[in-house]
Scaffold this active site. Sequence first.
Site, mmCIF file in Angstrom:
data_model
loop_
_atom_site.group_PDB
_atom_site.id
_atom_site.type_symbol
_atom_site.label_atom_id
_atom_site.label_comp_id
_atom_site.label_asym_id
_atom_site.label_seq_id
_atom_site.Cartn_x
_atom_site.Cartn_y
_atom_site.Cartn_z
ATOM 1 N N ARG A 113 36.787 34.974 37.055
ATOM 2 C CA ARG A 113 36.838 33.516 37.140
ATOM 3 C C ARG A 113 35.413 32.969 37.293
ATOM 4 O O ARG A 113 34.655 33.422 38.153
ATOM 5 C CB ARG A 113 37.669 33.144 38.369
ATOM 6 C CG ARG A 113 37.930 31.656 38.486
ATOM 7 C CD ARG A 113 38.645 31.381 39.766
ATOM 8 N NE ARG A 113 40.033 31.769 39.658
ATOM 9 C CZ ARG A 113 41.036 30.956 39.966
ATOM 10 N NH1 ARG A 113 40.788 29.739 40.407
ATOM 11 N NH2 ARG A 113 42.267 31.360 39.862
ATOM 12 N N THR A 117 33.368 26.589 36.746
ATOM 13 C CA THR A 117 34.499 25.955 36.046
ATOM 14 C C THR A 117 35.850 26.402 36.600
ATOM 15 O O THR A 117 36.866 25.766 36.334
ATOM 16 C CB THR A 117 34.478 26.317 34.549
ATOM 17 O OG1 THR A 117 34.704 27.727 34.428
ATOM 18 C CG2 THR A 117 33.169 25.935 33.900
ATOM 19 N N ASP A 211 44.198 42.581 48.641
ATOM 20 C CA ASP A 211 43.392 42.725 47.424
ATOM 21 C C ASP A 211 43.548 44.164 46.916
ATOM 22 O O ASP A 211 43.031 45.113 47.524
ATOM 23 C CB ASP A 211 41.926 42.413 47.715
ATOM 24 C CG ASP A 211 41.121 42.377 46.426
ATOM 25 O OD1 ASP A 211 40.571 41.316 46.119
ATOM 26 O OD2 ASP A 211 41.059 43.404 45.714
ATOM 27 N N ASP A 214 40.199 46.142 46.121
ATOM 28 C CA ASP A 214 39.453 46.521 47.328
ATOM 29 C C ASP A 214 40.148 47.660 48.064
ATOM 30 O O ASP A 214 39.488 48.591 48.538
ATOM 31 C CB ASP A 214 39.324 45.314 48.265
ATOM 32 C CG ASP A 214 38.171 44.398 47.859
ATOM 33 O OD1 ASP A 214 37.329 44.826 47.047
ATOM 34 O OD2 ASP A 214 38.119 43.265 48.368
HETATM 35 N N1 URA Z 1 44.981 40.032 43.286
HETATM 36 C C1 URA Z 1 45.218 40.898 44.288
HETATM 37 O O1 URA Z 1 44.559 41.917 44.421
HETATM 38 N N2 URA Z 1 46.196 40.573 45.176
HETATM 39 C C2 URA Z 1 46.934 39.458 45.099
HETATM 40 O O2 URA Z 1 47.807 39.234 45.935
HETATM 41 C C3 URA Z 1 46.664 38.579 44.018
HETATM 42 C C4 URA Z 1 45.679 38.885 43.133
#
Ligand code: URA
Length: 223
Positions: A113, A117, A211, A214
């Site tokens: 992203r 923008t 995430d 991660d």
């Molecule tokens: N990306 C992720 O890693 N987890 C989410 O909940 C949404 C997007």
Amino acid sequence: MTHATEAATETVHLLPQTRHLRALHTGMRDRDADRAVFVRNAGRIHRRLVEAGLELLPFEPYDVQTPVGRTYRGVRLTSQVCGVCIARAGDSMETALTEAAPSARIGKILIQRDPVTKLPRLYYAKLPDDVAQRHVLLLDPMLATGGTALAAIDILLDRGVPEAHIVLVNVLSAPEGIAAVRKRFARVRIVTSSIEERLNENAYMLPGIGDFGDRYFGTDPVR
Ligand code: URA
């Protein structure tokens, strides 16, 4: 959907919600899970998802002779397969695909992203030259808003892949992401192991997993 849930559709294929699958999810969703458990459980879910994705592709009859002199009336995939990993989280799904379909070619797409923008921006795409002749499993464990998936599908269509030859494979899918993909690309099939409740204000899925990238690659902040 191939299995009954409230969001039943033709294009969404939800893995059977077995207790074993739920146990794998439980291990991964636990905020206290260590990385080894997260990676191991993710790998097992990825294998199921990839198998389910391959199952949606066309097969043709293919007979073989068995060692005891009989004909086995088998089948084989009709067309070649290309896995396209949406970096970075989608890279975690590559092994599951190459184990299930060793002849599959692997493409990579990096979309992020734009901080100004807020729109998805393509940073890198490397696909096989003959991708238009292949069926594509588009690999990204998380389908949240759908912005990245839509941008990746646009790239595949630009390269000549027919919409109906694309299967989007996700571990978790948000209803918002599914709706976004279905609205623009009704012929793209989605294979997922869970349809979540919704997105929160930061576009994380609920109940969610945090995430994915991660946690899988060990880059999450130390708590
Ligand atoms: N990306 C992720 O890693 N987890 C989410 O909940 C949404 C997007």
